[in-house]
Motif scaffolding. Structure first.
Motif, short mmCIF file in Angstrom:
data_model
loop_
_atom_site.label_atom_id
_atom_site.label_comp_id
_atom_site.label_asym_id
_atom_site.label_seq_id
_atom_site.Cartn_x
_atom_site.Cartn_y
_atom_site.Cartn_z
N THR A 40 32.63 68.33 45.74
CA THR A 40 31.90 69.59 45.59
C THR A 40 32.38 70.34 44.35
N MET A 41 33.68 70.32 44.13
CA MET A 41 34.28 71.04 43.01
C MET A 41 33.98 70.37 41.66
N THR A 42 34.02 69.03 41.63
CA THR A 42 33.93 68.32 40.34
C THR A 42 32.64 67.54 40.13
N GLY A 43 31.92 67.26 41.22
CA GLY A 43 30.73 66.43 41.11
C GLY A 43 31.04 64.94 41.12
N VAL A 44 32.30 64.58 41.30
CA VAL A 44 32.72 63.17 41.31
C VAL A 44 33.00 62.75 42.75
N ARG A 45 32.26 61.74 43.23
CA ARG A 45 32.47 61.23 44.59
C ARG A 45 33.52 60.13 44.54
N LEU A 46 34.50 60.23 45.43
CA LEU A 46 35.58 59.25 45.50
C LEU A 46 35.43 58.36 46.72
N THR A 47 35.72 57.07 46.55
CA THR A 47 35.71 56.13 47.66
C THR A 47 37.15 55.90 48.12
N ALA A 48 37.30 55.18 49.22
CA ALA A 48 38.64 54.83 49.71
C ALA A 48 39.39 54.02 48.65
N ASP A 49 38.69 53.13 47.95
CA ASP A 49 39.32 52.34 46.89
C ASP A 49 39.81 53.23 45.75
N ASP A 50 39.06 54.27 45.44
CA ASP A 50 39.48 55.20 44.39
C ASP A 50 40.81 55.86 44.77
N PHE A 51 40.94 56.25 46.04
CA PHE A 51 42.18 56.88 46.48
C PHE A 51 43.35 55.89 46.48
N ARG A 52 43.06 54.60 46.72
CA ARG A 52 44.14 53.60 46.64
C ARG A 52 44.62 53.47 45.21
N TYR A 53 43.69 53.52 44.25
CA TYR A 53 44.05 53.43 42.83
C TYR A 53 44.73 54.72 42.36
N CYS A 54 44.22 55.85 42.78
CA CYS A 54 44.72 57.16 42.34
C CYS A 54 45.78 57.65 43.32
N GLU A 55 46.90 56.98 43.35
CA GLU A 55 47.92 57.32 44.35
C GLU A 55 48.72 58.57 44.00
N THR A 56 48.72 58.99 42.75
CA THR A 56 49.43 60.21 42.38
C THR A 56 48.44 61.29 41.93
N VAL A 57 48.90 62.50 41.92
CA VAL A 57 48.06 63.62 41.49
C VAL A 57 47.64 63.44 40.03
N GLY A 58 48.54 62.96 39.20
CA GLY A 58 48.21 62.74 37.79
C GLY A 58 47.14 61.69 37.59
N LYS A 59 47.25 60.57 38.32
CA LYS A 59 46.23 59.52 38.22
C LYS A 59 44.89 60.02 38.72
N LEU A 60 44.91 60.79 39.79
CA LEU A 60 43.67 61.34 40.32
C LEU A 60 43.03 62.29 39.32
N SER A 61 43.83 63.12 38.70
CA SER A 61 43.33 64.06 37.71
C SER A 61 42.71 63.32 36.52
N ASP A 62 43.39 62.28 36.04
CA ASP A 62 42.88 61.48 34.92
C ASP A 62 41.57 60.79 35.30
N TYR A 63 41.52 60.25 36.52
CA TYR A 63 40.34 59.56 37.01
C TYR A 63 39.15 60.51 37.09
N ILE A 64 39.38 61.69 37.63
CA ILE A 64 38.31 62.70 37.72
C ILE A 64 37.82 63.08 36.32
N ALA A 65 38.76 63.27 35.40
CA ALA A 65 38.39 63.63 34.03
C ALA A 65 37.54 62.53 33.39
N GLU A 66 37.90 61.27 33.61
CA GLU A 66 37.17 60.14 33.05
C GLU A 66 35.76 60.05 33.64
N LYS A 67 35.66 60.21 34.96
CA LYS A 67 34.36 60.09 35.63
C LYS A 67 33.45 61.28 35.35
#
Length: 73
Positions: free
Chosen positions: A44-71
């Motif tokens: 809702t905040m970013t417009g980027v939908r995350l899957t369970a696999d995305d959360f497995r890849y984005c295990e840290t806050v930094g990786k999640l932030s980078d992933y959201i920025a890229e998407k």
């Protein structure tokens, strides 16, 4: 990353400061239910939908932030 941290604080009360290296599951102890709710709020905040696999890849806050920025491009 600040907005992600602020959103995470709606779900957890960490013992330490949340940084880019903070593990979402291990350090913050988020359950699967918490992650689903957090993912919905994050979408809702970013417009980027995350899957369970995305959360497995984005295990840290930094990786999640980078992933959201890229998407978001």
């Amino acid at each position: 990353m600040e907005k992600i941290i602020d959103l995470l604080l709606n779900y957890v009360e960490p013992d330490d400061e949340i940084t880019a290296d903070t593990s979402i599951k291990e350090d913050l102890g988020m359950t699967s239910f918490d992650l689903v709710c957090f993912g919905d709020d994050l979408c809702t905040m970013t417009g980027v939908r995350l899957t369970a696999d995305d959360f497995r890849y984005c295990e840290t806050v930094g990786k999640l932030s980078d992933y959201i920025a890229e998407k978001s491009k």
